[in-house]
Write a protein that holds these residues in place. Structure first.
Motif, PDB file in Angstrom:
ATOM      1  N   TYR A 124       0.823  -1.213   0.000  1.00 44.02           N
ATOM      2  CA  TYR A 124       0.000   0.000   0.000  1.00 44.02           C
ATOM      3  C   TYR A 124       0.856   1.261   0.000  1.00 44.02           C
ATOM      4  O   TYR A 124       0.582   2.224  -0.727  1.00 44.02           O
ATOM      5  N   LEU A 125       1.909   1.273   0.805  1.00 46.72           N
ATOM      6  CA  LEU A 125       2.781   2.442   0.873  1.00 46.72           C
ATOM      7  C   LEU A 125       3.519   2.671  -0.443  1.00 46.72           C
ATOM      8  O   LEU A 125       3.699   3.814  -0.879  1.00 46.72           O
ATOM      9  N   VAL A 126       3.938   1.588  -1.093  1.00 46.67           N
ATOM     10  CA  VAL A 126       4.627   1.697  -2.385  1.00 46.67           C
ATOM     11  C   VAL A 126       3.694   2.294  -3.434  1.00 46.67           C
ATOM     12  O   VAL A 126       4.062   3.228  -4.164  1.00 46.67           O
ATOM     13  N   LEU A 127       2.478   1.759  -3.521  1.00 47.21           N
ATOM     14  CA  LEU A 127       1.517   2.249  -4.506  1.00 47.21           C
ATOM     15  C   LEU A 127       1.143   3.707  -4.230  1.00 47.21           C
ATOM     16  O   LEU A 127       0.991   4.506  -5.161  1.00 47.21           O
ATOM     17  N   SER A 128       1.017   4.045  -2.947  1.00 47.78           N
ATOM     18  CA  SER A 128       0.680   5.422  -2.575  1.00 47.78           C
ATOM     19  C   SER A 128       1.803   6.380  -2.940  1.00 47.78           C
ATOM     20  O   SER A 128       1.560   7.489  -3.438  1.00 47.78           O
ATOM     21  N   GLU A 141       7.939  15.531   1.457  1.00 47.81           N
ATOM     22  CA  GLU A 141       6.531  15.573   1.841  1.00 47.81           C
ATOM     23  C   GLU A 141       5.912  14.187   1.715  1.00 47.81           C
ATOM     24  O   GLU A 141       5.096  13.780   2.548  1.00 47.81           O
ATOM     25  N   ILE A 142       6.306  13.449   0.678  1.00 50.46           N
ATOM     26  CA  ILE A 142       5.804  12.078   0.510  1.00 50.46           C
ATOM     27  C   ILE A 142       6.215  11.216   1.697  1.00 50.46           C
ATOM     28  O   ILE A 142       5.395  10.493   2.279  1.00 50.46           O
ATOM     29  N   ILE A 143       7.486  11.294   2.082  1.00 49.95           N
ATOM     30  CA  ILE A 143       7.965  10.509   3.220  1.00 49.95           C
ATOM     31  C   ILE A 143       7.225  10.891   4.497  1.00 49.95           C
ATOM     32  O   ILE A 143       6.864  10.030   5.307  1.00 49.95           O
ATOM     33  N   SER A 144       6.971  12.175   4.667  1.00 48.01           N
ATOM     34  CA  SER A 144       6.242  12.645   5.842  1.00 48.01           C
ATOM     35  C   SER A 144       4.837  12.038   5.894  1.00 48.01           C
ATOM     36  O   SER A 144       4.373  11.593   6.959  1.00 48.01           O
ATOM     37  N   ARG A 145       4.172  11.998   4.748  1.00 47.13           N
ATOM     38  CA  ARG A 145       2.825  11.422   4.697  1.00 47.13           C
ATOM     39  C   ARG A 145       2.853   9.916   4.951  1.00 47.13           C
ATOM     40  O   ARG A 145       1.972   9.371   5.625  1.00 47.13           O
ATOM     41  N   LEU A 146       3.860   9.248   4.415  1.00 43.33           N
ATOM     42  CA  LEU A 146       3.982   7.809   4.638  1.00 43.33           C
ATOM     43  C   LEU A 146       4.235   7.505   6.112  1.00 43.33           C
ATOM     44  O   LEU A 146       3.672   6.557   6.680  1.00 43.33           O
ATOM     45  N   LYS A 147       5.088   8.311   6.738  1.00 43.97           N
ATOM     46  CA  LYS A 147       5.379   8.110   8.160  1.00 43.97           C
ATOM     47  C   LYS A 147       4.117   8.251   9.004  1.00 43.97           C
ATOM     48  O   LYS A 147       3.918   7.494   9.968  1.00 43.97           O
ATOM     49  N   GLU A 148       3.291   9.194   8.653  1.00 46.56           N
ATOM     50  CA  GLU A 148       2.035   9.391   9.384  1.00 46.56           C
ATOM     51  C   GLU A 148       1.168   8.136   9.316  1.00 46.56           C
ATOM     52  O   GLU A 148       0.555   7.727  10.304  1.00 46.56           O
ATOM     53  N   SER A 149       1.135   7.508   8.150  1.00 46.27           N
ATOM     54  CA  SER A 149       0.347   6.281   8.000  1.00 46.27           C
ATOM     55  C   SER A 149       0.981   5.117   8.749  1.00 46.27           C
ATOM     56  O   SER A 149       0.280   4.312   9.373  1.00 46.27           O
ATOM     57  N   SER A 219      -9.824  -3.637  16.045  1.00 48.81           N
ATOM     58  CA  SER A 219     -11.032  -2.808  16.131  1.00 48.81           C
ATOM     59  C   SER A 219     -10.852  -1.616  17.063  1.00 48.81           C
ATOM     60  O   SER A 219     -11.571  -0.621  16.960  1.00 48.81           O
ATOM     61  N   LYS A 220      -9.877  -1.696  17.967  1.00 53.13           N
ATOM     62  CA  LYS A 220      -9.642  -0.599  18.911  1.00 53.13           C
ATOM     63  C   LYS A 220      -8.807   0.524  18.296  1.00 53.13           C
ATOM     64  O   LYS A 220      -8.774   1.639  18.833  1.00 53.13           O
ATOM     65  N   ASP A 221      -8.131   0.218  17.194  1.00 50.78           N
ATOM     66  CA  ASP A 221      -7.189   1.186  16.623  1.00 50.78           C
ATOM     67  C   ASP A 221      -7.589   1.734  15.258  1.00 50.78           C
ATOM     68  O   ASP A 221      -7.027   2.733  14.802  1.00 50.78           O
ATOM     69  N   ALA A 222      -8.506   1.060  14.560  1.00 50.70           N
ATOM     70  CA  ALA A 222      -8.799   1.432  13.178  1.00 50.70           C
ATOM     71  C   ALA A 222     -10.290   1.666  12.970  1.00 50.70           C
ATOM     72  O   ALA A 222     -11.116   1.324  13.826  1.00 50.70           O
ATOM     73  N   ASN A 223     -10.612   2.262  11.826  1.00 53.07           N
ATOM     74  CA  ASN A 223     -12.017   2.414  11.432  1.00 53.07           C
ATOM     75  C   ASN A 223     -12.143   2.227   9.926  1.00 53.07           C
ATOM     76  O   ASN A 223     -11.143   2.258   9.197  1.00 53.07           O
ATOM     77  N   ALA A 224     -13.354   2.019   9.463  1.00 58.29           N
ATOM     78  CA  ALA A 224     -13.582   1.678   8.054  1.00 58.29           C
ATOM     79  C   ALA A 224     -13.319   2.842   7.118  1.00 58.29           C
ATOM     80  O   ALA A 224     -12.971   2.635   5.947  1.00 58.29           O
ATOM     81  N   GLN A 225     -13.469   4.063   7.596  1.00 52.87           N
ATOM     82  CA  GLN A 225     -13.358   5.227   6.713  1.00 52.87           C
ATOM     83  C   GLN A 225     -11.908   5.629   6.421  1.00 52.87           C
ATOM     84  O   GLN A 225     -11.573   6.004   5.297  1.00 52.87           O
ATOM     85  N   ASP A 226     -11.047   5.546   7.409  1.00 53.73           N
ATOM     86  CA  ASP A 226      -9.711   6.124   7.305  1.00 53.73           C
ATOM     87  C   ASP A 226      -8.596   5.105   7.123  1.00 53.73           C
ATOM     88  O   ASP A 226      -7.428   5.495   7.037  1.00 53.73           O
ATOM     89  N   TYR A 227      -8.933   3.831   7.034  1.00 54.36           N
ATOM     90  CA  TYR A 227      -7.906   2.785   6.998  1.00 54.36           C
ATOM     91  C   TYR A 227      -8.106   1.808   5.841  1.00 54.36           C
ATOM     92  O   TYR A 227      -9.227   1.595   5.386  1.00 54.36           O
ATOM     93  N   LYS A 282      -4.912   5.504   5.751  1.00 55.68           N
ATOM     94  CA  LYS A 282      -4.795   5.948   4.364  1.00 55.68           C
ATOM     95  C   LYS A 282      -3.811   7.106   4.251  1.00 55.68           C
ATOM     96  O   LYS A 282      -3.774   7.997   5.110  1.00 55.68           O
ATOM     97  N   VAL A 283      -3.018   7.083   3.199  1.00 56.12           N
ATOM     98  CA  VAL A 283      -2.026   8.122   2.967  1.00 56.12           C
ATOM     99  C   VAL A 283      -2.716   9.358   2.410  1.00 56.12           C
ATOM    100  O   VAL A 283      -3.503   9.270   1.453  1.00 56.12           O
TER     101      VAL A 283
END
Length: 286
Positions: A124-128, A141-149, A219-227, A282-283
């Motif tokens: 996913y990170l490679v494709l993003s 900036e790309i690396i920064s966004r990837l790190k956030e994910s 389920s405690k860390d993720a949600n359907a919209q943002d992951y 999601k990135v």
């Protein structure tokens, strides 16, 4: 500035698939007895599984150093100034450090990060990253966004073949035998929590309970919209379907689930019958 995205076969792409997407690719090596294969070049997942079924104990190692040097030399000749490098975790391989060292030698700027895992999150990170390069986003900036994910990612592996883990030295033969008799299934984690190494998260009775426990933690860390969610199938269709069903039960039917076969980088260690489940935020912009 001329930019390329570079990865290795831990992301599950073949060389042809990566190149078709404009992504550069280095294959991990897979040693099976006295022969060395290049993952994603002359060895497919199906072929690897065939070796595992016949009782072989493959091992993986980083891409050939000659291939790394040749690629970085070609970057220098072609005027490539910046490379966005995404590899499996430093806790699993020295690939990232080897490529960085070659980049420094050849005067090519390497932008990278430790993703603390591999498999679907790596893909996913490679494709993003490639999508962001095509949008003309600056490499830093790309690396920064990837790190956030990556900060919001996690993954679990549930092996079926404990004898294979024992043969590979990740479990003692006595522990494997005892666990098999008691139907104990270890839940393995590969994430920032384990510094990018494979470690035992928990032990439960039966594959079904292990899967339910892993999804409950997720389920405690993720949600359907943002992951984004990845399910890895190590020739265990029943277990894979159970993971998918559990994810739907927890997150609803609209959850985005990617299902892939277990990639060689992990399959050589877990053997057949394993299942994996991962999530990653999601990135931004991808």
């Amino acid at each position: 500035m001329k930019i390329r995205v570079l990865t290795e076969s831990g992301c599950g792409l073949t060389k042809q698939e990566a190149n078709d997407l404009g992504i550069d690719f280095l294959p991990l090596q897979v040693q099976i007895e006295d022969k060395t294969y290049l993952d994603g070049v002359d060895l497919t997942v199906e072929e690897l599984n065939s070796f595992l079924e016949r009782g072989f104990m493959p091992q993986t190692s980083m891409p050939p150093l000659g291939d790394i040097e040749a690629l970085l030399e070609s970057y220098k000749k072609d005027g490539i100034t910046d490379v966005i490098l995404i590899t499996l975790s430093n806790g699993l391989s020295g690939t990232n450090q080897a490529i960085q060292a070659s980049g420094k030698w050849h005067g090519v700027k390497i932008h990278t990060l430790d993703i603390y895992t591999t498999l679907g999150v790596e893909k996913y990170l490679v494709l993003s990253a490639q999508k962001l390069v095509e949008q003309k986003i600056h490499p830093e900036e790309i690396i920064s966004r990837l790190k956030e994910s990556v900060e919001h990612s996690r993954g679990f592996l549930i092996p079926e073949d404990l004898d294979h883990l024992a043969k590979g030295g990740r479990l003692t033969p006595m522990a494997a035998k005892l666990a098999g008799m008691l139907k104990i299934k270890p839940i393995l984690e590969v994430s920032k929590n384990t510094e990018g190494k494979v470690d035992v998260f928990d032990k439960v009775r039966t594959m079904s309970k292990a899967i339910k426990k892993a999804v409950k933690v997720i389920s405690k860390d993720a949600n359907a919209q943002d992951y984004e969610f990845y399910v890895l199938n190590g020739e265990n269709q029943e277990g894979t379907q159970l993971v998918i069903d559990e994810l739907h039960d927890v997150f609803g039917e609209n959850i985005q689930i990617h299902t892939d076969p277990m990639y060689a980088v992990i399959a050589v260690h877990t053997g057949l019958g394993a299942v994996g489940v991962q999530f990653v935020k999601k990135v931004k912009g991808a």
